[in-house]
Scaffold this motif. Structure first.
Motif, PDB file in Angstrom:
ATOM      1  N   LYS A   1       9.717  35.099  31.477  1.00 26.61           N
ATOM      2  CA  LYS A   1      11.007  34.653  30.949  1.00 26.61           C
ATOM      3  C   LYS A   1      10.814  33.787  29.708  1.00 26.61           C
ATOM      4  CE  LYS A   1      14.974  35.795  31.881  1.00 26.61           C
ATOM      5  NZ  LYS A   1      15.370  37.161  32.165  1.00 26.61           N
ATOM      6  N   LEU A   2       9.827  32.912  29.780  1.00 28.04           N
ATOM      7  CA  LEU A   2       9.546  32.045  28.635  1.00 28.04           C
ATOM      8  C   LEU A   2       9.150  32.875  27.420  1.00 28.04           C
ATOM      9  CD1 LEU A   2       9.225  29.174  27.604  1.00 28.04           C
ATOM     10  CD2 LEU A   2       6.892  29.198  28.431  1.00 28.04           C
TER      11      LEU A   2
ATOM     12  N   ILE B   1      10.676  27.655  46.033  1.00 28.35           N
ATOM     13  CA  ILE B   1      10.333  28.966  45.469  1.00 28.35           C
ATOM     14  C   ILE B   1       9.775  28.693  44.092  1.00 28.35           C
ATOM     15  CG2 ILE B   1      11.192  31.220  44.763  1.00 28.35           C
ATOM     16  CD1 ILE B   1      13.606  30.725  46.566  1.00 28.35           C
ATOM     17  N   SER B   2       8.695  29.339  43.725  1.00 23.24           N
ATOM     18  CA  SER B   2       8.184  29.161  42.376  1.00 23.24           C
ATOM     19  C   SER B   2       7.444  30.424  41.967  1.00 23.24           C
ATOM     20  CB  SER B   2       7.267  27.932  42.347  1.00 23.24           C
ATOM     21  OG  SER B   2       6.923  27.627  41.035  1.00 23.24           O
ATOM     22  N   ASN B   3       8.142  31.238  41.217  1.00 26.22           N
ATOM     23  CA  ASN B   3       7.598  32.541  40.824  1.00 26.22           C
ATOM     24  C   ASN B   3       6.930  32.384  39.464  1.00 26.22           C
ATOM     25  OD1 ASN B   3       7.132  35.213  40.341  1.00 26.22           O
ATOM     26  ND2 ASN B   3       9.130  35.890  41.097  1.00 26.22           N
ATOM     27  N   GLU B   4       5.643  32.031  39.487  1.00 30.48           N
ATOM     28  CA  GLU B   4       4.955  31.655  38.249  1.00 30.48           C
ATOM     29  C   GLU B   4       4.988  32.765  37.206  1.00 30.48           C
ATOM     30  OE1 GLU B   4       3.252  28.682  37.689  1.00 30.48           O
ATOM     31  OE2 GLU B   4       3.994  27.897  39.591  1.00 30.48           O
TER      32      GLU B   4
ATOM     33  N   LEU C   1      12.166  34.424  25.964  1.00 26.54           N
ATOM     34  CA  LEU C   1      13.063  33.448  25.342  1.00 26.54           C
ATOM     35  C   LEU C   1      12.583  33.056  23.945  1.00 26.54           C
ATOM     36  CD1 LEU C   1      15.594  31.902  26.264  1.00 26.54           C
ATOM     37  CD2 LEU C   1      14.124  30.027  26.857  1.00 26.54           C
ATOM     38  N   THR C   2      11.279  32.752  23.848  1.00 34.46           N
ATOM     39  CA  THR C   2      10.790  32.199  22.595  1.00 34.46           C
ATOM     40  C   THR C   2      10.001  33.203  21.778  1.00 34.46           C
ATOM     41  OG1 THR C   2       8.796  31.450  23.692  1.00 34.46           O
ATOM     42  CG2 THR C   2      10.635  29.917  23.590  1.00 34.46           C
TER      43      THR C   2
ATOM     44  N   ALA D   1       6.973  35.337  36.864  1.00 37.28           N
ATOM     45  CA  ALA D   1       8.307  35.596  36.308  1.00 37.28           C
ATOM     46  C   ALA D   1       8.705  34.502  35.340  1.00 37.28           C
ATOM     47  CB  ALA D   1       9.322  35.709  37.433  1.00 37.28           C
ATOM     48  N   LEU D   2       8.345  33.243  35.671  1.00 37.85           N
ATOM     49  CA  LEU D   2       8.672  32.132  34.768  1.00 37.85           C
ATOM     50  C   LEU D   2       7.994  32.329  33.417  1.00 37.85           C
ATOM     51  CD1 LEU D   2       8.378  29.109  37.213  1.00 37.85           C
ATOM     52  CD2 LEU D   2      10.436  29.835  36.064  1.00 37.85           C
ATOM     53  N   GLN D   3       6.719  32.729  33.475  1.00 37.74           N
ATOM     54  CA  GLN D   3       5.984  32.965  32.229  1.00 37.74           C
ATOM     55  C   GLN D   3       6.654  34.048  31.397  1.00 37.74           C
ATOM     56  OE1 GLN D   3       3.008  32.121  30.762  1.00 37.74           O
ATOM     57  NE2 GLN D   3       1.794  31.026  32.294  1.00 37.74           N
TER      58      GLN D   3
END
Lengths: 313, 276
Positions: free
Chosen positions: B32-33, B23-26, B36-37, B28-30
């Motif tokens: 989240k990043l 699974i790789s939810n691009e 975070l930052t 959503a990952l972006q």
């Protein structure tokens, strides 16, 4: 300069004469009455002075589950030593649900957590999470070498801030970028933390190789004492710990939420054991397979017939 | 994702194995990043960099085989070393001290006791290497020395043989070899006597003792007529060997003393009086 002169007088060795001794005593008594206010010259020492307050308030909760063996426990202790901004908790009951960790963190007012979970006393999983809303990373930890190993000869100041180093892959691949962000926040000591020490004499390195994250911790030392200020002549000695992280999952919430990333190349220990058992279970089947493979190989290795073979009989 | 599956199958030897699907939810990952930052890259801004001290590699690792320990660790080391240069350069620019002065004593991660063990281990390793080298050298030197010694001994034996052969040859043929034996005053034609001539000054210790005390006539062990007829043994004792067991102990002692040492050699007093 006046203060320095006074210090030198006070430190001058007493002379052998009795009269001189008496004189020196009188002089010392006078010194004690007018003691210098800054005998260690702290006002001039630039390196002890703190320029700003501690603003980046990261607190990391580091703890283990029950059932950890000595190696995992020592690894957790080493991580705690590396993180002066850590807080610790007693062992977490396995019967408790993982989302209770969020409550524990709230009680301790921590915003990051590093949780070591051990299964069957032999497999160690590491959860790194940002507690209120942030992502959760789950890794399996392999190849643990702790700081106590005598082969790892380096040493560093307890509580000094490390330089963090990430491989190039951490700026290319999407899930690795997220991992880099979270690991930075969890592992880097915030500036001006009360327990932190001023110098930077060690570095933590994260490399991405064979689809796993390799973690190394080095001491930065000059080659010879005369090369202290030369960045070209530094030598790295490995301090502990060293381990390999196999990424399993990234969850959107803190110990909950949607899976953002699942590693297809991850083989859980159970799956590995199942595979091993299957291979060893029925030797007759295995023999048949091997025979078939041999037949295929022989067929593939056959040469085509050469018409010139029959030229000279 | 299909490629990942194929690669996985190939890796596991073509046998299907239970694993989790990729699974790789691009997006959503972006996201989240970003959350975070706060969208800030810590390496751009100096102030932000000081807060986290992160260095990223400009080049990939370049290690093909993860199992080759030496190459892999070397690659790790070299990359880290280049990062050190970058980090220390940046700290120099910002005026941050990074090296610990010699008079700054504070608690270290590993205790002094632990560092003692480390030091002992390192020294022990070096010494064992040195000792192994020494042993090897001694062994080869001994072998070599032995060979040399054997050769020398053989050479000497040969030399001796040759010289003796020359001398006997010369004696046979009557050739005088003055030019060879220049330093020696040996008359080769005259045979060297093995025994001392009578009246020679040099007398051996054994001969002198024999002259002085008389050659000890040991009893002949053979059961011949002479040995069984030898009565000298009897004359010096009164009552024989087994006779004076009970009564004659004192008498025998006295008699024994009277006829002690040698063939009637007078006692000390008698000798003293005779001398005086």
């Amino acid at each position: 300069e006046v203060r320095r002169a006074e210090l030198e007088e006070a430190e001058a060795p007493p002379e052998g004469d009795a009269e001189a001794d008496a004189d020196a005593e009188e002089a010392n008594n006078e010194e004690e009455e007018v003691a210098p206010s800054d005998p260690y010259l702290l006002a001039d020492a630039a390196y002890i002075q703190k320029d700003t307050r501690w603003r980046n308030k990261q607190r990391t909760l580091v703890f283990c589950s029950r059932g950890v063996n000595y190696r995992f426990r020592h690894l957790a202790e080493d991580i705690k030593k590396l993180l002066p901004h850590h807080k610790t908790e007693p062992k977490f009951e396995k019967s408790s649900k993982l989302h209770e960790i969020n409550e524990v963190c709230e009680l301790k007012s921590c915003n990051n957590v590093v949780f070591f979970e051990s299964r069957k006393g032999e497999d160690l999983y590491m959860w790194v999470a940002r507690v209120p809303y942030g992502p959760t990373l789950k890794f399996q930890v392999h190849n643990i070498h702790t700081t106590g190993e005598v082969r790892l000869a380096g040493n560093c100041l307890l509580g000094s801030r490390p330089v963090l180093y990430f491989d190039k892959a951490f700026s290319d691949i999407s899930y690795l970028k997220l991992m880099k962000g979270l690991l930075t926040q969890a592992f880097s000591t915030p500036r001006n933390h009360p327990k932190s020490k001023p110098f930077h004499d060690h570095m933590m390195c994260f490399y991405y190789l064979d689809k796993k994250i390799w973690v190394r911790h080095y001491q930065i030392a000059p080659e010879t004492p005369s090369n202290e200020n030369d960045p070209e002549r530094q030598v790295l000695t490995e301090i502990g710990p060293r381990f390999v992280l196999d990424p399993i999952r990234i969850l959107a919430g803190s110990f909950s939420g949607q899976t953002l990333y699942a590693n297809a190349f991850y083989m859980s220990p159970t799956a590995l054991r199942v595979q091993a058992k299957k291979l060893l279970k029925s030797p007759y089947k295995r023999r048949l397979e091997v025979k078939e493979e041999r037949r295929q190989r022989e067929k593939a290795a056959e040469f085509p017939e050469d018409p010139l073979d029959e030229a000279f009989i | 994702e299909g490629e990942a599956e194929e690669e996985l199958m190939a890796m596991k030897g073509g046998r299907p194995v239970r694993h989790q699907p990729a699974i790789s939810n691009e997006a959503a990952l972006q996201l989240k990043l970003q959350q975070l930052t706060n969208g800030a890259d810590p390496e751009d801004d100096d102030k932000a960099w000081l807060d986290c001290l992160v260095v990223t590699a400009p080049e990939p690792l370049g290690v093909e085989d993860a199992e080759d320990d030496l190459k892999r660790e070397l690659a790790f080391y070299n990359q880290a070393l280049s990062a050190v240069k970058v980090a220390q350069g940046r700290m120099d620019r910002l005026g941050i001290p990074y090296r610990r002065p010699d008079d700054y004593f504070a608690e270290m991660t590993k205790s002094d006791k632990h560092m003692e063990r480390v030091k002992r281990k390192i020294i022990g390793e070096q010494e064992s290497i040195k000792a192994a080298d020494e042993r090897r050298k001694q062994r080869t030197a001994k072998k070599f020395g032995k060979a040399v010694q054997v050769a020398k001994m053989q050479e000497r034996a040969q030399q001796k043989k040759r010289s003796i052969a020359e001398v006997t040859n010369a004696r046979k043929k009557g050739i005088k070899l003055d030019n060879k034996f220049d330093g020696f005053d040996i008359g080769i034609d005259e045979p060297a006597s093995k025994r001392h001539a009578s009246g020679s000054a040099v007398v051996s210790k054994r001969e002198r003792a024999d002259q002085r005390f008389g050659k000890k006539q040991r009893k002949d062990k053979r059961n011949s007529a002479e040995s069984s007829g030898d009565m000298s043994y009897f004359n010096g004792r009164r009552g024989g060997k087994g006779g004076g067991k009970g009564k004659g102990a004192g008498g025998r002692g006295g008699e024994g003393r009277g006829r002690a040492g040698g063939r009637g050699r007078p006692g000390k007093e008698a000798r003293r009086k005779a001398r005086a």
